[in-house]
Structures are given as structure tokens and as C-alpha cells.
Design an enzyme around this catalytic site. Structure first.
Site, PDB file in Angstrom:
ATOM      1  N   GLU A  12      38.857  42.004  45.723  1.00  0.00           N
ATOM      2  CA  GLU A  12      39.843  42.692  44.877  1.00  0.00           C
ATOM      3  C   GLU A  12      39.638  44.202  44.859  1.00  0.00           C
ATOM      4  O   GLU A  12      40.592  44.944  44.599  1.00  0.00           O
ATOM      5  CB  GLU A  12      39.792  42.116  43.451  1.00  0.00           C
ATOM      6  CG  GLU A  12      40.344  40.686  43.406  1.00  0.00           C
ATOM      7  CD  GLU A  12      40.131  39.969  42.084  1.00  0.00           C
ATOM      8  OE1 GLU A  12      40.946  39.100  41.754  1.00  0.00           O
ATOM      9  OE2 GLU A  12      39.128  40.251  41.382  1.00  0.00           O
ATOM     10  N   GLY A  78      46.476  32.751  38.692  1.00  0.00           N
ATOM     11  CA  GLY A  78      47.270  31.546  38.859  1.00  0.00           C
ATOM     12  C   GLY A  78      48.587  31.729  38.116  1.00  0.00           C
ATOM     13  O   GLY A  78      48.589  32.160  36.962  1.00  0.00           O
ATOM     14  N   MET A 172      40.614  34.759  34.722  1.00  0.00           N
ATOM     15  CA  MET A 172      39.320  34.559  34.082  1.00  0.00           C
ATOM     16  C   MET A 172      38.663  35.836  33.543  1.00  0.00           C
ATOM     17  O   MET A 172      37.494  35.807  33.163  1.00  0.00           O
ATOM     18  CB  MET A 172      38.378  33.842  35.069  1.00  0.00           C
ATOM     19  CG  MET A 172      38.940  32.493  35.530  1.00  0.00           C
ATOM     20  SD  MET A 172      37.946  31.654  36.778  1.00  0.00           S
ATOM     21  CE  MET A 172      36.518  31.185  35.836  1.00  0.00           C
ATOM     22  N   GLU A 173      39.380  36.966  33.535  1.00  0.00           N
ATOM     23  CA  GLU A 173      38.739  38.219  33.096  1.00  0.00           C
ATOM     24  C   GLU A 173      39.583  39.108  32.185  1.00  0.00           C
ATOM     25  O   GLU A 173      39.035  39.883  31.391  1.00  0.00           O
ATOM     26  CB  GLU A 173      38.314  39.068  34.326  1.00  0.00           C
ATOM     27  CG  GLU A 173      37.309  38.421  35.256  1.00  0.00           C
ATOM     28  CD  GLU A 173      37.962  37.493  36.287  1.00  0.00           C
ATOM     29  OE1 GLU A 173      39.195  37.596  36.468  1.00  0.00           O
ATOM     30  OE2 GLU A 173      37.245  36.667  36.890  1.00  0.00           O
ATOM     31  N   ASP A 196      47.924  31.420  43.447  1.00  0.00           N
ATOM     32  CA  ASP A 196      48.096  29.957  43.371  1.00  0.00           C
ATOM     33  C   ASP A 196      48.912  29.661  42.120  1.00  0.00           C
ATOM     34  O   ASP A 196      49.183  30.571  41.336  1.00  0.00           O
ATOM     35  CB  ASP A 196      46.721  29.275  43.275  1.00  0.00           C
ATOM     36  CG  ASP A 196      45.937  29.760  42.070  1.00  0.00           C
ATOM     37  OD1 ASP A 196      45.168  30.719  42.203  1.00  0.00           O
ATOM     38  OD2 ASP A 196      46.131  29.217  40.969  1.00  0.00           O
TER      39      ASP A 196
END
Ligand code: SAH
Length: 230
Positions: A12, A78, A172-173, A196
Site C-alpha cells: 500500500e 472489502g 482493519m485499520e 474484494d
């Protein structure tokens, strides 16, 4: 002005470091921080490692140790909202922690006393992202991002997250970085490109598209940086 640019994974931030050219690497708190000057402005880049704890540590370090006064996050997510396809960009208007659960005490999901279910991202940076999107002729969705320490690959989990947070994407962050920035009064911006759709095929889709989506997000962030340093 000193700008923090964060990701969670090496892929990233690699396209960002490439664009910055020369940088100095400093090791601190078990991580690496890359310091560069871009068009006369100081920039610190880092990838935190995955999840809320590592991203909290990195965001805090960038602000408290490296003295960054705004923070932009670039990465992948996602998609939940069916309008979001692989490679599409989403700008977080507000973020929540979908796995923060003290509902046993009558609180809503994502809430703890002293906190709030949602943390809003900086309105000026969101407005700037709209300008940049227009300039590039790109469609960028604005929406709610839900964060948790879990790679979601299950329709039921997705629907539960929609039910509680009406989220458009999950990762997740972002939610933890948002709490840090809000608490330390640093304007922040979270951008994600879809890798995704958090369903049963998510890990395969992620492996196939993570790198290309990370580049899409990083390129957009650098266009924003161009405008911020103007
Ligand atoms: N492939 C990695 C693990 C990736 S975890 C490995 O084996 O090491 C997923 C990362 O991408 C996290 O940083 C998260 O923020 C984001 N992400 C993308 N799709 C996600 C999803 N469906 N659920 C949760 N996070 C997702």
C-alpha cells in the site's frame, strides 16, 4: 505542515515511496518510518502492519513522535455496498469499530463510554478529494467504513455489519486511526480501493487484486497530496 501517509501493508505504501523518490528510513517502535520532502513539504510514510493495534501505534507515532499535523491513509478494503466493484475508490465520511462489543451492558455495537460509535473524517480533505476526483474524471464514492480485527469473508458477517453500522466497506485499520487522529486533533482522511467483496471468495479476490487496487488508491492519494502542498 508535515503530512503523514499511512498504509497497513508494504504494497500500500510502495507506490507512494516510488513517487516520493529519495527518503530517509528511521526505525522507531519496532517499525520503519520513511521521511521525505515533496515539493518543499515534509512527508512521513509508513505501513503499520495489519489491524487496529498496529495502526493505532503507527498513527500515534507519526503524530506524537514525527509531529505530523495531518494524516492520509491509503489502502484496500472489502466492499459491502453492491455499487462498489473491484478497484473502485471509497472515501470514508465516518468510521466505526465493528468488533467493539459491550452490548451486554445495553450499549450499541461499536460504542464504549467516553467514545462514539462513529468518528468523522476531516470535511476539508473530503471536499478536496471531490475536487481531485472531478479533475481526474473519476467516480469516488463517499461512505461509511467499518473496521475490525478480522478479514471478513462471510455474507452473514457482512450483513451484521450493515445492520449495525450501515457500512459501505470494511477493513482493519481505518477506525482505529480515526480515533487516534480525532483524539490528537489531527485532520485525517481514509481512502480505500476495493480488493474484494468480503464474501466466500474474498481471500482469492484479495490475492488477485490487492496490488492493483493498492496502486489505484496510492495514485489518488498522491494527487491529493499535490493539491495539499500547493
Ligand atoms: N494477505 C495478507 C492478509 C490481508 S488482511 C497476509 O496474508 O498477510 C486484509 C488487509 O486488507 C487489511 O489490512 C484490511 O484493512 C484490508 N482488507 C481488504 N479486504 C478486507 C476484508 N474483506 N475484510 C477485512 N479487511 C480487508
Amino acid at each position: 505542515m508535515k503530512i503523514a501517509i499511512m498504509g497497513a501493508m508494504p504494497e500500500e505504501v510502495a507506490p507512494i515511496l516510488e513517487k516520493l523518490g529519495e527518503y530517509k528510513t528511521t526505525k522507531y517502535a519496532d517499525n520503519e518510518y520513511y521521511e521525505a520532502t515533496y515539493k518543499g513539504v515534509d512527508i512521513v510514510v509508513a505501513y503499520s502492519k495489519i489491524g487496529k493495534v498496529f495502526s493505532t501505534l503507527t498513527a500515534t507515532t507519526m503524530i506524537e513522535h514525527f509531529n505530523c499535523d495531518r494524516l492520509l491513509f491509503s489502502g484496500v478494503a472489502g466492499g459491502i455496498n453492491p455499487s462498489l466493484k473491484i478497484g473502485d475508490l471509497i472515501v470514508a465520511t465516518k468510521l466505526s469499530q465493528h468488533d467493539l462489543d459491550i452490548t451486554a451492558f445495553g450499549h450499541p455495537m461499536g460504542f464504549v463510554p467516553g467514545g462514539s460509535v462513529f468518528v468523522e473524517a476531516d470535511k476539508d480533505l473530503i471536499a478536496l478529494s471531490k475536487d481531485v476526483a472531478k479533475e481526474l474524471g473519476k467516480t469516488v464514492k463517499e461512505g461509511i467504513i467499518a473496521t475490525g480485527d478480522q478479514f471478513v469473508h462471510d455474507e452473514k458477517v457482512k450483513q451484521t455489519i450493515v445492520k449495525h453500522f450501515n457500512a459501505d466497506a470494511l477493513e482493519m485499520e481505518g477506525g482505529s486511526v480515526a480515533v487516534v487522529c480525532k483524539s490528537l486533533n489531527v485532520p485525517f482522511f481514509i481512502l480505500r480501493a476495493i480488493s474484494d467483496t468480503a464474501d466466500t471468495d474474498a481471500s482469492f479476490s484479495f490475492d488477485e487484486f490487492m496490488e492493483s487496487s493498492a496502486i489505484i488508491s496510492a495514485e489518488f492519494i498522491m494527487k491529493m497530496i499535490d493539491r495539499v502542498v500547493e
